[in-house]
Design a protein around this motif. Sequence first.
Motif, PDB file in Angstrom:
ATOM      1  N   THR A 163     -39.783 -51.328  38.002  1.00 32.61           N
ATOM      2  CA  THR A 163     -39.840 -51.322  39.468  1.00 32.61           C
ATOM      3  C   THR A 163     -40.188 -52.704  40.023  1.00 32.61           C
ATOM      4  OG1 THR A 163     -42.164 -50.622  39.371  1.00 32.61           O
ATOM      5  CG2 THR A 163     -40.491 -48.890  39.577  1.00 32.61           C
ATOM      6  N   ASP A 164     -40.325 -53.702  39.144  1.00 33.50           N
ATOM      7  CA  ASP A 164     -40.738 -55.052  39.563  1.00 33.50           C
ATOM      8  C   ASP A 164     -39.516 -55.921  39.866  1.00 33.50           C
ATOM      9  OD1 ASP A 164     -42.043 -57.404  40.083  1.00 33.50           O
ATOM     10  OD2 ASP A 164     -42.892 -57.650  38.079  1.00 33.50           O
ATOM     11  N   VAL A 165     -38.954 -55.745  41.041  1.00 31.33           N
ATOM     12  CA  VAL A 165     -37.779 -56.510  41.441  1.00 31.33           C
ATOM     13  C   VAL A 165     -38.126 -57.990  41.580  1.00 31.33           C
ATOM     14  CG1 VAL A 165     -36.063 -56.837  43.273  1.00 31.33           C
ATOM     15  CG2 VAL A 165     -36.747 -54.527  42.585  1.00 31.33           C
ATOM     16  N   THR A 166     -39.259 -58.288  42.175  1.00 31.88           N
ATOM     17  CA  THR A 166     -39.662 -59.692  42.384  1.00 31.88           C
ATOM     18  C   THR A 166     -39.786 -60.434  41.065  1.00 31.88           C
ATOM     19  OG1 THR A 166     -40.867 -59.103  44.405  1.00 31.88           O
ATOM     20  CG2 THR A 166     -41.440 -61.196  43.364  1.00 31.88           C
ATOM     21  N   GLY A 167     -40.462 -59.844  40.094  1.00 32.17           N
ATOM     22  CA  GLY A 167     -40.646 -60.506  38.806  1.00 32.17           C
ATOM     23  C   GLY A 167     -39.335 -60.757  38.090  1.00 32.17           C
ATOM     24  N   PRO A 196     -31.642 -50.348  52.824  1.00 33.53           N
ATOM     25  CA  PRO A 196     -33.065 -50.359  52.434  1.00 33.53           C
ATOM     26  C   PRO A 196     -33.262 -50.850  51.005  1.00 33.53           C
ATOM     27  CG  PRO A 196     -32.216 -48.106  52.525  1.00 33.53           C
ATOM     28  CD  PRO A 196     -31.157 -48.989  53.107  1.00 33.53           C
ATOM     29  N   ALA A 197     -34.452 -51.378  50.749  1.00 34.58           N
ATOM     30  CA  ALA A 197     -34.743 -51.997  49.455  1.00 34.58           C
ATOM     31  C   ALA A 197     -34.622 -51.019  48.300  1.00 34.58           C
ATOM     32  CB  ALA A 197     -36.152 -52.605  49.474  1.00 34.58           C
ATOM     33  N   HIS A 198     -34.854 -49.712  48.540  1.00 32.27           N
ATOM     34  CA  HIS A 198     -34.794 -48.763  47.426  1.00 32.27           C
ATOM     35  C   HIS A 198     -33.368 -48.503  46.954  1.00 32.27           C
ATOM     36  CE1 HIS A 198     -34.323 -45.936  50.884  1.00 32.27           C
ATOM     37  NE2 HIS A 198     -33.473 -45.359  50.065  1.00 32.27           N
ATOM     38  N   ARG A 199     -32.378 -49.073  47.646  1.00 35.29           N
ATOM     39  CA  ARG A 199     -30.989 -48.980  47.193  1.00 35.29           C
ATOM     40  C   ARG A 199     -30.470 -50.309  46.657  1.00 35.29           C
ATOM     41  NH1 ARG A 199     -27.709 -46.991  52.071  1.00 35.29           N
ATOM     42  NH2 ARG A 199     -26.023 -47.833  50.778  1.00 35.29           N
ATOM     43  N   VAL A 200     -31.368 -51.260  46.438  1.00 33.78           N
ATOM     44  CA  VAL A 200     -30.988 -52.576  45.911  1.00 33.78           C
ATOM     45  C   VAL A 200     -31.723 -52.802  44.594  1.00 33.78           C
ATOM     46  CG1 VAL A 200     -30.941 -55.061  46.319  1.00 33.78           C
ATOM     47  CG2 VAL A 200     -30.625 -53.477  48.237  1.00 33.78           C
ATOM     48  N   ALA A 201     -30.959 -53.061  43.541  1.00 37.20           N
ATOM     49  CA  ALA A 201     -31.529 -53.254  42.214  1.00 37.20           C
ATOM     50  C   ALA A 201     -31.139 -54.617  41.662  1.00 37.20           C
ATOM     51  CB  ALA A 201     -31.054 -52.150  41.269  1.00 37.20           C
ATOM     52  N   VAL A 202     -31.833 -55.014  40.608  1.00 40.10           N
ATOM     53  CA  VAL A 202     -31.594 -56.293  39.943  1.00 40.10           C
ATOM     54  C   VAL A 202     -31.453 -56.039  38.443  1.00 40.10           C
ATOM     55  CG1 VAL A 202     -32.570 -58.546  39.384  1.00 40.10           C
ATOM     56  CG2 VAL A 202     -32.881 -57.595  41.669  1.00 40.10           C
ATOM     57  N   LEU A 203     -30.458 -56.652  37.816  1.00 41.02           N
ATOM     58  CA  LEU A 203     -30.327 -56.594  36.363  1.00 41.02           C
ATOM     59  C   LEU A 203     -30.478 -58.006  35.818  1.00 41.02           C
ATOM     60  CD1 LEU A 203     -27.876 -54.513  34.241  1.00 41.02           C
ATOM     61  CD2 LEU A 203     -28.278 -56.902  33.681  1.00 41.02           C
ATOM     62  N   SER A 204     -31.407 -58.193  34.890  1.00 44.88           N
ATOM     63  CA  SER A 204     -31.672 -59.530  34.367  1.00 44.88           C
ATOM     64  C   SER A 204     -32.128 -59.436  32.919  1.00 44.88           C
ATOM     65  CB  SER A 204     -32.741 -60.227  35.216  1.00 44.88           C
ATOM     66  OG  SER A 204     -32.868 -61.585  34.861  1.00 44.88           O
ATOM     67  N   GLY A 205     -31.949 -60.531  32.192  1.00 44.75           N
ATOM     68  CA  GLY A 205     -32.369 -60.572  30.799  1.00 44.75           C
ATOM     69  C   GLY A 205     -31.588 -61.601  30.012  1.00 44.75           C
ATOM     70  N   VAL A 227     -33.374 -53.451  34.184  1.00 46.11           N
ATOM     71  CA  VAL A 227     -32.856 -53.013  35.477  1.00 46.11           C
ATOM     72  C   VAL A 227     -34.061 -52.694  36.352  1.00 46.11           C
ATOM     73  CG1 VAL A 227     -31.493 -51.313  36.719  1.00 46.11           C
ATOM     74  CG2 VAL A 227     -30.786 -52.042  34.436  1.00 46.11           C
ATOM     75  N   ALA A 228     -34.234 -53.442  37.429  1.00 48.87           N
ATOM     76  CA  ALA A 228     -35.407 -53.267  38.285  1.00 48.87           C
ATOM     77  C   ALA A 228     -34.988 -52.765  39.662  1.00 48.87           C
ATOM     78  CB  ALA A 228     -36.162 -54.588  38.429  1.00 48.87           C
ATOM     79  N   CYS A 229     -35.693 -51.742  40.125  1.00 51.54           N
ATOM     80  CA  CYS A 229     -35.465 -51.214  41.467  1.00 51.54           C
ATOM     81  C   CYS A 229     -36.751 -50.527  41.899  1.00 51.54           C
ATOM     82  CB  CYS A 229     -34.296 -50.228  41.474  1.00 51.54           C
ATOM     83  SG  CYS A 229     -33.873 -49.602  43.132  1.00 51.54           S
ATOM     84  N   SER A 230     -37.068 -50.617  43.186  1.00 52.28           N
ATOM     85  CA  SER A 230     -38.278 -49.955  43.669  1.00 52.28           C
ATOM     86  C   SER A 230     -38.181 -48.442  43.532  1.00 52.28           C
ATOM     87  CB  SER A 230     -38.541 -50.341  45.128  1.00 52.28           C
ATOM     88  OG  SER A 230     -37.452 -49.952  45.957  1.00 52.28           O
ATOM     89  N   ASP A 231     -36.947 -47.926  43.457  1.00 48.20           N
ATOM     90  CA  ASP A 231     -36.711 -46.504  43.235  1.00 48.20           C
ATOM     91  C   ASP A 231     -36.392 -46.298  41.754  1.00 48.20           C
ATOM     92  OD1 ASP A 231     -35.844 -43.896  43.067  1.00 48.20           O
ATOM     93  OD2 ASP A 231     -34.450 -44.022  44.740  1.00 48.20           O
TER      94      ASP A 231
END
Length: 280
Positions: free
Chosen positions: A160-164, A108-117, A134-138
Amino acid sequence: MADAGTDVIVHARRAEIADAINTTRRNAGYFPDVDLPETLTATTDPAAALENADFLVLSIPAQSLRESLAVWAPHIGRDTIIVSLMKGIERETGLRASEVITEVTGIPAHRVAVLSGPNLAREIMAGQPAAATVACSDEAAATRIQRACHTSYFRPYTSTDVTGCELGGAVKNVIALAVGIAAGMGLGHNAQAMLITRGLAETTRLAMAMGAHPGTLAGLAGLGDLVATCSSPLSRNRTFGTHLGMGLRGHLIWLSRLLVVAGIVERLVPDELWELFQRV
Protein backbone atom coordinates in the motif's frame (compact mmCIF):
# COMPACT_ATOMS: atom_id res chain seq x y z
CA MET A 1 0.12 -9.28 -18.76
CA ALA A 2 -0.52 -11.10 -22.04
CA ASP A 3 1.55 -14.06 -20.84
CA ALA A 4 -0.63 -14.11 -17.72
CA GLY A 5 -3.74 -14.59 -19.85
CA THR A 6 -4.85 -10.96 -19.90
CA ASP A 7 -5.97 -9.51 -23.24
CA VAL A 8 -3.79 -6.48 -23.98
CA ILE A 9 -4.30 -3.59 -26.39
CA VAL A 10 -1.27 -1.36 -26.96
CA HIS A 11 -1.88 2.26 -27.89
CA ALA A 12 0.76 3.18 -30.48
CA ARG A 13 1.28 6.73 -31.66
CA ARG A 14 2.45 5.67 -35.12
CA ALA A 15 0.26 3.63 -37.46
CA GLU A 16 3.20 1.64 -38.85
CA ILE A 17 4.05 0.37 -35.36
CA ALA A 18 0.48 -0.74 -34.71
CA ASP A 19 0.28 -2.43 -38.11
CA ALA A 20 3.57 -4.29 -37.56
CA ILE A 21 2.46 -5.57 -34.15
CA ASN A 22 -0.86 -6.80 -35.56
CA THR A 23 0.49 -8.38 -38.74
CA THR A 24 4.00 -9.59 -37.91
CA ARG A 25 3.65 -10.01 -34.11
CA ARG A 26 6.82 -7.96 -33.70
CA ASN A 27 7.86 -4.40 -32.93
CA ALA A 28 10.88 -3.54 -35.06
CA GLY A 29 11.79 -0.52 -32.94
CA TYR A 30 11.94 -2.41 -29.63
CA PHE A 31 13.09 -6.03 -29.30
CA PRO A 32 12.65 -6.85 -33.00
CA ASP A 33 13.74 -10.46 -32.37
CA VAL A 34 10.91 -11.21 -29.91
CA ASP A 35 7.57 -12.68 -30.99
CA LEU A 36 4.67 -10.98 -29.24
CA PRO A 37 1.74 -12.98 -27.79
CA GLU A 38 -1.35 -13.47 -29.92
CA THR A 39 -3.48 -11.90 -27.18
CA LEU A 40 -1.64 -8.59 -27.63
CA THR A 41 -2.92 -6.22 -30.31
CA ALA A 42 -2.25 -2.57 -31.13
CA THR A 43 -4.23 0.48 -32.21
CA THR A 44 -3.66 4.20 -32.76
CA ASP A 45 -7.13 5.02 -31.44
CA PRO A 46 -7.09 5.78 -27.69
CA ALA A 47 -10.86 5.32 -27.44
CA ALA A 48 -10.61 1.82 -28.89
CA ALA A 49 -7.69 0.95 -26.62
CA LEU A 50 -9.56 2.04 -23.50
CA GLU A 51 -13.00 0.67 -24.29
CA ASN A 52 -14.15 -1.52 -21.39
CA ALA A 53 -10.58 -1.62 -20.06
CA ASP A 54 -10.03 -3.05 -16.58
CA PHE A 55 -6.57 -1.50 -16.43
CA LEU A 56 -4.77 1.38 -18.10
CA VAL A 57 -1.03 0.68 -17.87
CA LEU A 58 1.08 3.79 -18.43
CA SER A 59 4.63 3.20 -19.65
CA ILE A 60 5.78 6.52 -21.13
CA PRO A 61 8.41 9.15 -20.25
CA ALA A 62 7.38 10.88 -17.02
CA GLN A 63 7.81 14.35 -18.48
CA SER A 64 5.23 13.70 -21.22
CA LEU A 65 2.66 12.16 -18.87
CA ARG A 66 0.56 15.28 -18.32
CA GLU A 67 0.25 16.00 -22.04
CA SER A 68 -0.62 12.39 -22.90
CA LEU A 69 -3.21 12.11 -20.13
CA ALA A 70 -5.07 15.07 -21.56
CA VAL A 71 -5.72 12.93 -24.66
CA TRP A 72 -6.56 9.71 -22.82
CA ALA A 73 -8.56 11.05 -19.87
CA PRO A 74 -11.93 11.43 -21.68
CA HIS A 75 -11.83 7.71 -22.59
CA ILE A 76 -10.96 6.27 -19.17
CA GLY A 77 -13.83 4.21 -17.75
CA ARG A 78 -15.41 4.81 -14.35
CA ASP A 79 -13.98 1.57 -12.94
CA THR A 80 -10.67 1.43 -14.81
CA ILE A 81 -7.61 1.10 -12.58
CA ILE A 82 -4.55 3.05 -13.71
CA VAL A 83 -1.17 1.34 -13.31
CA SER A 84 1.94 3.50 -13.54
CA LEU A 85 5.26 1.97 -14.63
CA MET A 86 6.95 5.38 -14.74
CA LYS A 87 10.06 6.03 -12.67
CA GLY A 88 10.42 9.79 -12.65
CA ILE A 89 9.37 13.05 -11.02
CA GLU A 90 7.66 15.82 -12.99
CA ARG A 91 10.27 18.57 -13.27
CA GLU A 92 8.01 21.62 -13.22
CA THR A 93 5.91 20.57 -10.22
CA GLY A 94 7.94 18.00 -8.28
CA LEU A 95 4.93 15.68 -8.36
CA ARG A 96 5.20 11.92 -8.50
CA ALA A 97 3.54 10.19 -11.46
CA SER A 98 0.56 9.00 -9.41
CA GLU A 99 -0.02 12.57 -8.22
CA VAL A 100 0.04 13.87 -11.79
CA ILE A 101 -2.47 11.18 -12.76
CA THR A 102 -4.95 12.09 -10.04
CA GLU A 103 -4.53 15.81 -10.68
CA VAL A 104 -5.12 15.63 -14.45
CA THR A 105 -7.82 12.96 -14.55
CA GLY A 106 -9.63 13.60 -11.27
CA ILE A 107 -9.51 9.85 -10.61
CA PRO A 108 -9.25 9.07 -6.87
CA ALA A 109 -5.96 7.77 -5.50
CA HIS A 110 -7.42 4.35 -4.63
CA ARG A 111 -7.75 3.66 -8.37
CA VAL A 112 -4.12 4.56 -9.15
CA ALA A 113 -1.39 1.98 -8.63
CA VAL A 114 2.36 1.77 -9.18
CA LEU A 115 4.42 -1.22 -10.34
CA SER A 116 8.14 -1.05 -9.63
CA GLY A 117 11.12 -3.31 -9.05
CA PRO A 118 14.23 -4.83 -10.66
CA ASN A 119 12.59 -5.33 -14.05
CA LEU A 120 15.15 -5.05 -16.85
CA ALA A 121 13.06 -5.27 -20.00
CA ARG A 122 15.32 -7.57 -22.00
CA GLU A 123 15.26 -10.26 -19.32
CA ILE A 124 11.49 -10.07 -18.91
CA MET A 125 11.01 -10.37 -22.67
CA ALA A 126 13.16 -13.51 -22.50
CA GLY A 127 10.96 -14.97 -19.76
CA GLN A 128 13.70 -14.94 -17.14
CA PRO A 129 12.62 -14.94 -13.47
CA ALA A 130 11.70 -11.52 -12.08
CA ALA A 131 9.58 -9.97 -9.36
CA ALA A 132 8.05 -6.58 -8.69
CA THR A 133 5.99 -4.61 -6.19
CA VAL A 134 2.45 -3.49 -7.03
CA ALA A 135 1.50 -0.63 -4.71
CA CYS A 136 -1.95 0.88 -4.31
CA SER A 137 -3.74 2.47 -1.37
CA ASP A 138 -6.55 -0.02 -2.08
CA GLU A 139 -5.21 -3.50 -1.31
CA ALA A 140 -7.98 -5.14 -3.34
CA ALA A 141 -6.97 -3.17 -6.42
CA ALA A 142 -3.32 -4.15 -5.93
CA THR A 143 -4.38 -7.80 -5.71
CA ARG A 144 -6.35 -7.51 -8.97
CA ILE A 145 -3.29 -6.16 -10.74
CA GLN A 146 -1.14 -8.87 -9.18
CA ARG A 147 -3.40 -11.57 -10.61
CA ALA A 148 -3.49 -9.90 -14.04
CA CYS A 149 0.30 -10.05 -14.49
CA HIS A 150 1.38 -13.08 -12.42
CA THR A 151 3.12 -15.68 -14.59
CA SER A 152 5.44 -18.64 -14.05
CA TYR A 153 8.43 -16.29 -14.39
CA PHE A 154 7.03 -12.98 -13.09
CA ARG A 155 6.01 -12.71 -9.41
CA PRO A 156 4.32 -9.48 -8.26
CA TYR A 157 4.03 -8.67 -4.55
CA THR A 158 1.48 -6.18 -3.19
CA SER A 159 1.94 -3.10 -1.04
CA THR A 160 0.00 0.00 0.00
CA ASP A 161 3.11 2.25 0.01
CA VAL A 162 2.73 4.11 -3.27
CA THR A 163 5.08 6.93 -2.20
CA GLY A 164 7.92 4.58 -1.30
CA CYS A 165 7.63 2.61 -4.53
CA GLU A 166 7.65 5.72 -6.69
CA LEU A 167 10.55 7.41 -4.93
CA GLY A 168 12.65 4.26 -4.97
CA GLY A 169 12.11 3.89 -8.71
CA ALA A 170 12.86 7.53 -9.50
CA VAL A 171 15.85 8.28 -7.29
CA LYS A 172 17.73 5.09 -8.18
CA ASN A 173 18.17 6.44 -11.72
CA VAL A 174 20.36 9.27 -10.44
CA ILE A 175 22.38 6.88 -8.28
CA ALA A 176 22.86 4.53 -11.24
CA LEU A 177 24.22 7.41 -13.32
CA ALA A 178 26.71 8.18 -10.55
CA VAL A 179 27.77 4.53 -10.30
CA GLY A 180 28.22 4.37 -14.07
CA ILE A 181 30.30 7.55 -14.06
CA ALA A 182 32.51 6.11 -11.30
CA ALA A 183 33.03 2.92 -13.29
CA GLY A 184 33.80 4.90 -16.45
CA MET A 185 36.40 6.94 -14.57
CA GLY A 186 38.15 3.75 -13.52
CA LEU A 187 37.08 3.83 -9.87
CA GLY A 188 36.81 0.44 -8.23
CA HIS A 189 34.05 -1.71 -6.80
CA ASN A 190 34.56 -0.18 -3.36
CA ALA A 191 33.55 3.23 -4.68
CA GLN A 192 30.60 1.80 -6.56
CA ALA A 193 29.37 -0.14 -3.53
CA MET A 194 29.72 3.02 -1.45
CA LEU A 195 27.55 4.99 -3.90
CA ILE A 196 24.88 2.28 -3.94
CA THR A 197 24.80 1.91 -0.15
CA ARG A 198 24.87 5.60 0.73
CA GLY A 199 22.47 6.33 -2.11
CA LEU A 200 20.00 3.86 -0.64
CA ALA A 201 20.39 5.46 2.79
CA GLU A 202 19.64 8.92 1.39
CA THR A 203 16.70 7.63 -0.63
CA THR A 204 15.25 5.96 2.45
CA ARG A 205 15.53 9.13 4.52
CA LEU A 206 13.88 11.16 1.76
CA ALA A 207 11.08 8.62 1.36
CA MET A 208 10.41 8.48 5.11
CA ALA A 209 10.27 12.27 5.27
CA MET A 210 7.57 12.11 2.59
CA GLY A 211 5.54 9.52 4.46
CA ALA A 212 6.87 6.24 3.03
CA HIS A 213 7.64 3.08 4.99
CA PRO A 214 11.36 2.26 5.33
CA GLY A 215 10.69 -1.41 4.60
CA THR A 216 9.61 -0.51 1.08
CA LEU A 217 13.07 0.83 0.30
CA ALA A 218 14.63 -2.38 1.61
CA GLY A 219 12.48 -4.42 -0.77
CA LEU A 220 12.08 -4.96 -4.51
CA ALA A 221 11.04 -1.38 -5.29
CA GLY A 222 13.99 0.03 -3.37
CA LEU A 223 17.11 -2.07 -2.92
CA GLY A 224 16.14 -4.57 -5.61
CA ASP A 225 15.61 -1.98 -8.32
CA LEU A 226 18.70 -0.05 -7.22
CA VAL A 227 21.00 -3.09 -7.43
CA ALA A 228 19.74 -4.11 -10.88
CA THR A 229 19.98 -0.60 -12.29
CA CYS A 230 23.41 0.10 -10.83
CA SER A 231 25.05 -3.20 -11.74
CA SER A 232 23.62 -4.50 -15.01
CA PRO A 233 24.98 -3.66 -18.48
CA LEU A 234 21.32 -3.78 -19.57
CA SER A 235 20.63 -0.72 -17.42
CA ARG A 236 20.30 2.43 -19.52
CA ASN A 237 21.33 4.80 -16.75
CA ARG A 238 24.33 2.74 -15.63
CA THR A 239 25.51 2.38 -19.26
CA PHE A 240 25.01 6.06 -20.02
CA GLY A 241 26.92 7.07 -16.91
CA THR A 242 29.79 4.73 -17.78
CA HIS A 243 30.25 6.28 -21.21
CA LEU A 244 29.99 9.74 -19.70
CA GLY A 245 32.69 8.87 -17.17
CA MET A 246 34.93 7.66 -20.00
CA GLY A 247 34.46 10.98 -21.77
CA LEU A 248 33.72 9.41 -25.14
CA ARG A 249 31.73 11.83 -27.30
CA GLY A 250 30.98 9.24 -29.96
CA HIS A 251 29.40 6.94 -27.42
CA LEU A 252 27.29 9.78 -26.04
CA ILE A 253 26.02 10.54 -29.53
CA TRP A 254 25.17 6.89 -30.08
CA LEU A 255 23.42 6.58 -26.74
CA SER A 256 21.48 9.82 -27.18
CA ARG A 257 19.94 8.44 -30.35
CA LEU A 258 19.00 5.05 -28.95
CA LEU A 259 18.18 5.45 -25.29
CA VAL A 260 15.76 7.28 -23.06
CA VAL A 261 17.84 8.18 -20.04
CA ALA A 262 15.44 8.59 -17.17
CA GLY A 263 17.88 10.29 -14.80
CA ILE A 264 18.80 13.29 -16.95
CA VAL A 265 17.16 13.68 -20.35
CA GLU A 266 14.49 12.15 -22.53
CA ARG A 267 15.34 13.25 -26.06
CA LEU A 268 18.18 15.52 -27.11
CA VAL A 269 19.90 15.60 -30.46
CA PRO A 270 23.61 14.69 -30.19
CA ASP A 271 24.98 18.25 -30.38
CA GLU A 272 22.55 19.45 -27.71
CA LEU A 273 23.50 16.52 -25.48
CA TRP A 274 27.22 17.14 -25.86
CA GLU A 275 26.81 20.85 -25.11
CA LEU A 276 24.83 19.97 -21.99
CA PHE A 277 27.58 17.75 -20.59
CA GLN A 278 30.27 20.27 -21.48
CA ARG A 279 28.41 22.83 -19.37
CA VAL A 280 27.99 20.35 -16.53
